[in-house]
Write an enzyme that holds these catalytic residues in place. Structure first.
Site, PDB file in Angstrom:
ATOM      1  N   LYS A 258       0.826  -1.216   0.000  1.00 35.71           N
ATOM      2  CA  LYS A 258       0.000   0.000   0.000  1.00 35.71           C
ATOM      3  C   LYS A 258       0.860   1.265   0.000  1.00 35.71           C
ATOM      4  CE  LYS A 258      -3.533  -2.669   0.318  1.00 35.71           C
ATOM      5  NZ  LYS A 258      -4.553  -2.791  -0.713  1.00 35.71           N
ATOM      6  N   HIS A 278      -6.066   0.406  -6.766  1.00 33.13           N
ATOM      7  CA  HIS A 278      -6.415  -0.695  -5.853  1.00 33.13           C
ATOM      8  C   HIS A 278      -7.334  -1.666  -6.606  1.00 33.13           C
ATOM      9  CE1 HIS A 278      -8.175  -1.806  -1.623  1.00 33.13           C
ATOM     10  NE2 HIS A 278      -7.212  -2.618  -1.961  1.00 33.13           N
ATOM     11  N   SER A 300     -11.225  -2.644   0.452  1.00 30.54           N
ATOM     12  CA  SER A 300     -10.593  -3.749   1.164  1.00 30.54           C
ATOM     13  C   SER A 300     -11.641  -4.756   1.659  1.00 30.54           C
ATOM     14  CB  SER A 300      -9.807  -3.206   2.351  1.00 30.54           C
ATOM     15  OG  SER A 300      -8.874  -2.252   1.896  1.00 30.54           O
ATOM     16  N   CYS A 302     -13.654  -6.691   0.017  1.00 24.37           N
ATOM     17  CA  CYS A 302     -14.938  -6.642  -0.685  1.00 24.37           C
ATOM     18  C   CYS A 302     -14.962  -7.531  -1.921  1.00 24.37           C
ATOM     19  CB  CYS A 302     -15.273  -5.206  -1.064  1.00 24.37           C
ATOM     20  SG  CYS A 302     -15.730  -4.213   0.354  1.00 24.37           S
ATOM     21  N   ASP A 325      -4.941  -7.279  -6.046  1.00 24.85           N
ATOM     22  CA  ASP A 325      -5.020  -6.121  -5.141  1.00 24.85           C
ATOM     23  C   ASP A 325      -4.590  -4.804  -5.782  1.00 24.85           C
ATOM     24  OD1 ASP A 325      -5.675  -5.246  -2.459  1.00 24.85           O
ATOM     25  OD2 ASP A 325      -3.539  -4.948  -2.100  1.00 24.85           O
ATOM     26  N   ARG A 417      -5.245 -13.321   7.578  1.00 28.87           N
ATOM     27  CA  ARG A 417      -4.786 -13.302   6.183  1.00 28.87           C
ATOM     28  C   ARG A 417      -3.856 -14.465   5.882  1.00 28.87           C
ATOM     29  NH1 ARG A 417      -6.159  -8.538   2.703  1.00 28.87           N
ATOM     30  NH2 ARG A 417      -7.476  -7.345   4.081  1.00 28.87           N
ATOM     31  N   PHE A 543     -19.889 -14.999  -5.798  1.00 33.95           N
ATOM     32  CA  PHE A 543     -18.791 -15.937  -6.046  1.00 33.95           C
ATOM     33  C   PHE A 543     -18.790 -16.415  -7.501  1.00 33.95           C
ATOM     34  CE2 PHE A 543     -19.919 -15.890  -1.522  1.00 33.95           C
ATOM     35  CZ  PHE A 543     -18.740 -15.370  -1.021  1.00 33.95           C
TER      36      PHE A 543
HETATM   37  P1  GTP Z   1      -8.146  -6.626   0.298  1.00 34.19           P
HETATM   38  O1  GTP Z   1      -7.147  -7.731   0.184  1.00 34.19           O
HETATM   39  O2  GTP Z   1      -8.450  -6.240   1.709  1.00 34.19           O
HETATM   40  O3  GTP Z   1      -7.868  -5.430  -0.550  1.00 34.19           O
HETATM   41  O4  GTP Z   1      -9.554  -7.150  -0.152  1.00 34.19           O
HETATM   42  P2  GTP Z   1     -10.172  -8.089  -1.286  1.00 34.19           P
HETATM   43  O5  GTP Z   1     -11.128  -7.236  -2.047  1.00 34.19           O
HETATM   44  O6  GTP Z   1      -9.154  -8.857  -2.041  1.00 34.19           O
HETATM   45  O7  GTP Z   1     -10.964  -9.033  -0.335  1.00 34.19           O
HETATM   46  P3  GTP Z   1     -11.480 -10.509  -0.587  1.00 34.19           P
HETATM   47  O8  GTP Z   1     -11.682 -10.834  -2.015  1.00 34.19           O
HETATM   48  O9  GTP Z   1     -10.563 -11.419   0.117  1.00 34.19           O
HETATM   49  O10 GTP Z   1     -12.882 -10.395   0.129  1.00 34.19           O
HETATM   50  C1  GTP Z   1     -13.142 -11.051   1.271  1.00 34.19           C
HETATM   51  C2  GTP Z   1     -14.560 -11.131   1.673  1.00 34.19           C
HETATM   52  O11 GTP Z   1     -15.503 -10.863   0.644  1.00 34.19           O
HETATM   53  C3  GTP Z   1     -14.792 -12.551   2.116  1.00 34.19           C
HETATM   54  O12 GTP Z   1     -15.480 -12.517   3.334  1.00 34.19           O
HETATM   55  C4  GTP Z   1     -15.645 -13.135   1.012  1.00 34.19           C
HETATM   56  O13 GTP Z   1     -16.450 -14.174   1.469  1.00 34.19           O
HETATM   57  C5  GTP Z   1     -16.445 -11.925   0.542  1.00 34.19           C
HETATM   58  N1  GTP Z   1     -16.886 -12.053  -0.860  1.00 34.19           N
HETATM   59  C6  GTP Z   1     -16.101 -12.131  -1.951  1.00 34.19           C
HETATM   60  N2  GTP Z   1     -16.839 -12.280  -3.089  1.00 34.19           N
HETATM   61  C7  GTP Z   1     -18.120 -12.267  -2.689  1.00 34.19           C
HETATM   62  C8  GTP Z   1     -19.360 -12.370  -3.394  1.00 34.19           C
HETATM   63  O14 GTP Z   1     -19.432 -12.499  -4.618  1.00 34.19           O
HETATM   64  N3  GTP Z   1     -20.488 -12.323  -2.631  1.00 34.19           N
HETATM   65  C9  GTP Z   1     -20.447 -12.184  -1.276  1.00 34.19           C
HETATM   66  N4  GTP Z   1     -21.578 -12.151  -0.614  1.00 34.19           N
HETATM   67  N5  GTP Z   1     -19.289 -12.093  -0.582  1.00 34.19           N
HETATM   68  C10 GTP Z   1     -18.154 -12.119  -1.279  1.00 34.19           C
HETATM   69  C1  SPV Z   2      -6.266  -3.877   2.172  1.00 35.11           C
HETATM   70  O1  SPV Z   2      -6.563  -3.557   3.338  1.00 35.11           O
HETATM   71  O2  SPV Z   2      -6.770  -3.318   1.175  1.00 35.11           O
HETATM   72  C2  SPV Z   2      -5.310  -4.977   1.943  1.00 35.11           C
HETATM   73  C3  SPV Z   2      -4.646  -5.566   3.105  1.00 35.11           C
HETATM   74  O3  SPV Z   2      -5.094  -5.357   0.815  1.00 35.11           O
HETATM   75  S1  SPV Z   2      -3.289  -4.646   3.648  1.00 35.11           S
HETATM   76  O4  SPV Z   2      -2.121  -5.042   2.845  1.00 35.11           O
HETATM   77  O5  SPV Z   2      -3.065  -4.954   5.055  1.00 35.11           O
HETATM   78  O6  SPV Z   2      -3.520  -3.242   3.459  1.00 35.11           O
HETATM   79 MN    MN Z   3      -6.210  -4.144  -0.702  1.00 35.50          MN
END
Ligand code: GTP
Ligand code: SPV
Ligand code: MN
Length: 639
Positions: A258, A278, A300, A302, A325, A417, A543
């Protein structure tokens, strides 16, 4: 002495404070000895030397990025209690780390942008006057590595030597950070060799802020997860320097991610005419073998990792992962916007990742993983909420306490994580190593929105697309400190990551229209997997089923899918979104696209209030789009 202004090797040497007796490579005067050092780059050497004088480690170790080095570090951390080795039968080559309970996520309130002028940081950043912050940092870093080893970690964001790649060197006193940087970046000798004299690099100084020896020489025992209640994640975007103190966790401590690839890189990108975002990055192949590249910005936790590793439920479609990311996007010589993932690994959210939601990630996590803050099973494996439907009968939770399903506490921290090399990902695209990236066909913006935002909408042009990015808001997640669930504006999912004024950032996005050929500009979409019905239930299965939305987007790009106008953009025409085989009530489908003008007019009012903070730096075009949306909503039409 001030840290950070020390990259100039020619500057005068002033007398330095004495340093404690050295153990190994540290010379009698506290200088790392030059013989045997892996670089002759004077700028790197003098910065390392000055940082060592300030922080006073027992020894300085230059990291080469080798497997042997990684094995030495993990063995050391197993001995110190930082890592628990997992059962080699169940999870080969893998470890569990448990952080201190107060060091579990990014600390936005302690993240600083130190630009010379306050207005250049803008209202969304914590601004600090650079010289005052340097003084403050010099105070906290003084002696902060006493009794520890200082590691010098050279790394490249993007393939070493690539035209869009950038180099950095992180100094850290955390072996956990070194091991993680090896997974997350191209770290080691090759990156250092690329930092030839005169080559720019981003210096990044990190200390967990837990010295083992105090100023008068008294020692204390180390702890498994050293950190400090006082934290700083500090950026000097104009001189491109990073200082992080007090945290060992994720984005606070793995400074290539970040701090460099978003906050510092966004400032570089603005100056140089590109975008540091991002965003996940995927390659999508249709049943007809047409290839599309999509980038998507979600806040994040999401769903970026999930979409990046999507296994389509629609037959014939294939998604390959390039990034989960961060995407750096440059106008290419071919007139297209070209994107690359500057990282080499994934630091992904564990909770909610399971065989039914993200089987590609589950396969990726079979071996060679460092897990942080997940639960430990009685047979030496890991578990977290959402991994399986049935929780095990007994676990050791993320804080090392006994856990049973009825104990009322989560077993894993919600921001637990995994850190794993991209090479482990079964859906990885070979393009992850393409130095000049891939052409971007579409950009998606999304967030967690229980109401208002439709499943998918298409911007009519770049201007409306930038407006879509600027108006992202999302319910807060556990990825940062703060109240989970609270709705907040998060423009472009970059609220915590834009290293300069957000209004200027919007203008910079608009300006890409002049830097990329009109035909080469990606189309822009907004998506929302998180809409809920009146009864609070998620309306969309999400998903793998998100492939249906991806299909509609790709068919739009091809020009074969129908759409209808709404004030929010184009949404799928009746029947254009493939819902075959989904057990979805007609009512729910309607609700996924329902547009309540009154609710939206209230949202427009909130946006207007939010944008007012950006003052004269808010581009007129954004104000214009807001007015146009209000008009379209009140006229009840889709002009
Ligand atoms: P950072 O690494 O924090 O930047 O976030 P990211 O956007 O990569 O997060 P990640 O994909 O790991 O999202 C994690 C959360 O989102 C988990 O709790 C998943 O279950 C939820 N999630 C991901 N895709 C979906 C979806 O299509 N539907 C729902 N309901 N939840 C989802
Ligand atoms: C985020 O928070 O968007 C992440 C995890 O990808 S961290 O690297 O801890 O910021
Ligand atoms: Mn992130």
């Amino acid at each position: 002495m001030t840290p950070g202004v020390t990259v100039d090797p020619t500057r005068d040497r002033t007398p330095q404070p004495p340093v404690p007796a050295a153990r190994e490579r540290t010379g009698a005067a506290g200088d790392p000895r030059l013989e045997g050092l892996p670089t002759r780059n004077g700028a790197v050497l003098s910065w390392v030397r000055d940082t060592a004088r300030l922080t006073q480690p027992d020894e300085v170790v230059w990291c080469d990025g080798s497997q042997a080095e990684f094995d030495r570090l993990t063995a050391l951390m197993v001995r110190s209690g930082t890592l628990v080795p997992l059962n080699p039968e169940k999870r080969p080559g893998s470890f569990l780390a448990r952080s201190a309970p107060g060091d579990v996520a990014r600390v936005e309130s302690r993240t600083f942008i130190a630009s010379r002028r306050r207005e250049d940081a803008g209202p969304t950043n914590n601004w600090r006057e650079p010289e005052a912050l340097r003084e403050e940092l010099a105070g906290v870093f003084a002696g902060s590595m006493r009794g520890r080893t200082m590691y010098v970690v050279p790394f490249s964001m993007g393939p070493v030597g690539g035209p869009f790649s950038r180099l950095g060197v992180q100094i850290t006193d955390s072996p956990y950070v070194v091991a993680s940087m090896r997974t997350m970046t191209r770290m080691g000798s090759r990156a250092l060799a690329a930092i030839t004299p005169g080559t720019p690099f981003v210096p990044a100084v990190h200390s967990v802020g837990f010295p083992l020896v105090d100023a008068i020489g008294r020692s204390r025992e180390d702890v498994p997860w050293p950190c400090n209640d006082l934290k700083y994640v500090a950026h000097f975007p104009e001189t491109r320097e990073i200082f992080s103190f007090g945290s060992g966790y994720g984005g606070n401590a793995l400074l290539g991610k970040k701090c460099f690839a978003l906050r510092i890189a966004s400032a570089m990108a603005r100056e140089e005419g590109w975008l540091a975002e991002h965003m996940l990055l995927v390659k999508v192949t249709s049943p007809e073998q047409e290839v599309f590249h999509l980038a998507a910005a979600f806040p994040s936790a999401c769903g970026k990792t999930n979409l990046a590793m999507l296994r389509p439920t629609l037959p014939g479609w294939r998604v390959e992962t390039i990034g989960d990311d961060i995407a750096w996007m440059h106008p290419g010589p071919d007139g297209r916007l070209r994107a690359l993932n500057p990282e080499a690994g994934f630091f992904g959210v564990a909770p909610g990742t399971g065989w039914s939601t993200n089987s590609a990630a589950m396969e990726m996590l079979r071996e060679d993983v460092i897990f942080t803050n997940v639960a430990l099973t009685d047979d030496g494996d890991v578990w977290w909420e959402g991994m399986t439907d049935e929780p095990p009968a007994h676990l050791t939770d993320w804080q090392g306490r006994d856990w049973t399903p009825d104990c009322g506490r989560p077993a894993a921290h919600p921001n637990a994580r995994f850190t794993v090399s991209a090479k482990r990902c079964p859906s990885i695209a070979e393009e992850i190593d393409a130095p000049d990236g891939v052409p971007v066909d579409a950009i998606l913006f999304g967030g967690r929105r229980a109401g208002n935002v439709p499943l998918v909408a298409e911007a009519l042009d770049w201007g409306q697309g930038v407006f879509m990015g600027a108006t992202v808001s999302s319910e807060r997640t556990a990825a940062a400190e703060g109240a989970v669930g609270e709705l907040r504006h998060d423009p472009f999912a970059m609220l915590p990551f834009t290293g300069y004024h957000m209004g200027d950032y919007f203008a910079h996005w608009l300006s890409m229209r002049d830097r990329v050929a009109a035909a080469g500009l990606p189309r822009v979409y907004s998506v929302n997997w998180f809409r809920r019905g009146g009864d609070g239930r998620l309306l969309w299965p999400g998903f793998g089923e998100n492939s249906r939305v991806v299909e509609w987007i790709c068919r739009r790009l091809e020009g074969t899918a129908g759409a209808r106008h709404t004030p929010l953009g184009n949404v799928p025409a009746d029947g254009a979104l493939d819902l075959d085989g989904l057990d979805l009530a007609e009512q729910d489908v309607a609700e996924l696209f329902a547009l309540d003008p009154a609710a939206w007019l209230a949202e427009v009012d909130h946006l207007e209030e939010y944008f007012a903070r950006f003052g004269a730096r808010l581009p007129d075009e954004i104000t214009g789009h807001l007015a146009l949306l209000r008009y379209r909503l009140s006229a009840g039409q889709a002009v």
